[in-house]
Design an enzyme around this catalytic site. Structure first.
Site, PDB file in Angstrom:
ATOM      1  N   LEU A 235      -6.887   2.121  -4.428  1.00  0.00           N
ATOM      2  CA  LEU A 235      -5.399   2.530  -3.982  1.00  0.00           C
ATOM      3  C   LEU A 235      -4.465   1.146  -2.944  1.00  0.00           C
ATOM      4  CD1 LEU A 235      -2.813   3.383  -4.815  1.00  0.00           C
ATOM      5  CD2 LEU A 235      -2.513   5.060  -2.295  1.00  0.00           C
ATOM      6  N   ASP A 236      -3.851   0.161  -3.249  1.00  0.00           N
ATOM      7  CA  ASP A 236      -2.837  -0.914  -2.694  1.00  0.00           C
ATOM      8  C   ASP A 236      -3.980  -2.190  -1.877  1.00  0.00           C
ATOM      9  OD1 ASP A 236      -0.301   0.184  -3.202  1.00  0.00           O
ATOM     10  OD2 ASP A 236      -0.809   1.563  -0.700  1.00  0.00           O
TER      11      ASP A 236
END
Lengths: 292, 292, 292, 292
Positions: A235-236
């Site tokens: 994530l990210d």
């Protein structure tokens, strides 16, 4: 380079060629030779050798009377010899793009307005959302819109299945998360690897995860930003394509930071999509190369 | 591209080649062929075709065991055939640079500090000034300093004669007006054409001429800036190399604008000098091409 | 506001007053009343109420023939009634500032140049360094310089003891870490709380800790930055005073990022020091208020 | 400042007060005294004394249970004594705004989207255009749209008469030229003085008049910009409210500069309109004061 004045007007194709391979001597000469052989003139050329991965990357725009098969035939010995990853496309062909959204409309509005104004070379056959909020806006631009609530694991699985089905159905080349506020499953991330762009509402790697503007306020930063990046299951953490920041001061509440940041989100995402559609974004490990 | 691992270590030269000519097909292939012939690998390449003038511009960095004569010999048929303007130099060779100054020290200090820190590939054999103010600063960096007041037409003629003499004496390749507050005579402008850079303390073409910060205050602009440009006899009209701006508001007096603007002046001038020294600045009529 | 034309010329003091207290009604009126009572005119005024902490903050510049004691007497009932933290100073008085440095000179050079040019209202009685590298530069500006290697825990304790001694000896109001590459002990952090500013060479909170440019390269960010912040014992977590960024692209090596970032470090640190010296920086919990 | 907890919940008005007058001592104290008398708490306060014109300017936000008449009564002695220009309004009241447009939709789209998203405190009863191009876009936002070609002096006079009629009919407080490509007559400029904002597609004072992007290309500038300013009969010379720039390079054609510049035009105009609607823009001779 322009062509010499032809005796009779000939249709000129405008090709964009991207390629990468392990670096070595003679590549540029070999590629330019293949293009000369296919009666092409190079009108734009950029190259980069990555010291991190040892790979050579190139993007060319070529004008030529040669069609795809003639050009591919001329290139084949070169791409074979250097074991190249390569892609050949026509300059300006609209990229088939699926947009996922939730309730915030600023990114969707920005993309649709630019697309209609001729500034974003994409075609958008469908917008999928987990809310109905943006239906009117999307309707106005004549784009089909579907929504389905994502309020249970089953609903999420069904939504993601619909995403993959739509990708197939419309032969989608790019999926854009235009402030889509659900985390994609690892399976969907894997299926869309290298062709799914997200806009994160902070200057990554600062303020990963939820509520970045609240985090930014708490930390008292003096600039806030937005980051467009490829989606990965981490994530990210996917490769960053573009980032922008804007100055803020102590007087801004978290809610005001949200409003201020939306401009940066819209233009950062639209810029990333434009570069991707123009084949200007190449991936080099965890980093991107942007041939502007 | 990198070389294949050699059997024995060979000295590699690192060349920078810039060229321009009337555009036509086959140039890139011919140039890259000459470089292959001279055992060179292209490590950096940029090109641009100007629609305004129809000229093709290119900048290459090349690693090769070949010395200057071998490389020039390989290039000769190509540069002849296309009637090219071209320049071949070693990457990183310090450019012989003459600095003219008056009383303000910020640009001189910035250039000298960067030069000593290894960030500005120039050597500065002399600073000439129409005031003695900056002697101590220039002394500290071990650079010879001469000053002579310019308070009459005769004194101005003598100062300009000294400039030309110093250009000859030190084989100067670039003259930098680092907030030198005298207007050069048309003759000196002509003599230094294409190798004299000035920093103007406004965002040109706004606020030409004297006292630009006073003009900027009177007009109430919200951004002030600086412009580095080639000097021509047409005051403040030479080709622009670099510009920067910074935000200001209504509360700033003209004197405060002066102080705020100095940062932009220093960094804009040093950036322009760096690009010029690295052979990244090419002139295309009234405009510059910057191969960053 | 300006004064009415006086019968005879009177010396006007120019005061800067900063204050904070729990917010409540009537504060502005009470403060302005005290200033009227002390024959003062408010020439600059800024205020802010923090929703995070419920505190009210104010900064005033006041012209008045009243000296310090008259002004303090007029203010006493107000500062007492609201239990204010407050500080009264003369506008433009140079702040006594101790600079700590290591080998990199860009921040020290920038501060010293601005100080001498009259753009940074500080006086610097001493630069302390754990290396001798910058002696010549500091000497040139006529500032005393001491260096001592910090290569063991004992040496570090001795160095920090010398810092505290120098703070006492010169009645230091601000300690600046101008790329001082040692981590301060918690004890020294505590002793200097609220009066020690560091420049971190990244856009915090991204890339905390060592080698931020290497981290930035690995992550492939498109903007790099610098952050000036108060030092606390929580490394790189103190209240942020100022931040700046600059655009970079994929072609930059970690070493080039270092060079590019130095400009942002210098100007960010000098800006933070200037605001602090002008009493424009107030601390509100983990955040700063900047009354520009 | 917040109020002390009241025994029973009271409705609090949120007022914004702007004022200006010849500067003199005691103004801040007198104004804050009137506000205390009207049971108000100052939540935001900014002031500025212009050295150019000798005028004092102030903007206050005040929370108070007092209605308009009570507040005006309390202020009357102060505004009378200093012969103030002043304006009292409720924070957040939408400003009645008339938009004039031609064929380019980016500024109109940006304003309408922000207005609907709650980020622009205006209400737009009508868009008038000299072309029909934008009818669908304006319809989508539910705003009445009228168009009439302006192809003769008579048609121009009729169009301007309709503008003035609409101003009367809808009690318009602000007229926005959102890329309206006609020059207003001196009479209309005079009638709308101080309440008509234009977006000029260059960084004024550079490139006044027609085709600024073509001019910018010819001059080879490295940054292009946009300027929002009050309309006066002196074309492109009215007081500047806001400006922004964006970096470009030699490779951009005039047509590409147009596309790139549109982002700056939209956000610059919307920002100027927002500040005006929030009563943050005051005029000081040929300059504006922006109380952000």
């Amino acid at each position: 380079m322009t062509t010499q004045a032809p005796a009779a007007p000939t249709h000129l194709f405008h090709w964009v060629l991207t390629l990468s391979c392990i670096d070595g001597p003679g590549i540029v000469h070999a590629v330019s030779g293949a293009i000369v052989a296919a009666r092409g003139n190079i009108t734009e050329s950029q190259q980069f050798t990555s010291l991190d991965t040892g790979r050579f990357f190139m993007r060319l725009q070529v004008e030529s009377p040669a069609g795809r098969s003639e050009l591919e035939e001329a290139l084949a010995p070169v791409t074979d010899r250097w074991n190249m990853s390569w892609h050949l496309d026509e300059v300006g062909r609209p990229l088939r793009t699926l947009v996922l959204a939730s309730t915030a409309g600023h990114c969707v509005n920005d993309m649709l307005f630019r697309q209609r104004a001729g500034q974003l070379p994409v075609e958008i056959p469908l917008v999928l959302s987990n809310h109905g909020t943006l239906r009117d806006l999307v309707d106005f631009y004549g784009v089909p819109f579907e929504s389905a609530a994502v309020t249970s694991p089953e609903a999420k699985a069904a939504f993601e299945a619909r995403v993959l089905e739509a990708v197939d159905e419309h032969d989608i080349e790019l999926v854009v998360l235009a402030r889509y506020m659900q985390i994609l499953s690892p399976e969907l991330c894997a299926a869309l690897e290298g062709r799914c762009i997200n806009i994160h509402h902070s200057f990554l790697p600062g303020f990963k995860g939820a509520n970045p503007y609240r985090q930014a306020h708490a930390r008292g930063v003096k600039l806030i930003g937005a980051t467009a990046h490829f989606v990965t299951s981490d994530l990210d953490e996917g490769p960053i394509i573009e980032q922008n920041v804007v100055r803020v001061d102590h007087s801004r509440s978290p809610a005001e930071l949200v409003a201020i940041g939306q401009d940066e989100e819209s233009r950062t995402l639209s810029q990333a999509v434009k570069w991707f559609a123009e084949r200007r974004v190449l991936v080099d490990g965890a980093r991107t190369i942007i041939f502007r």
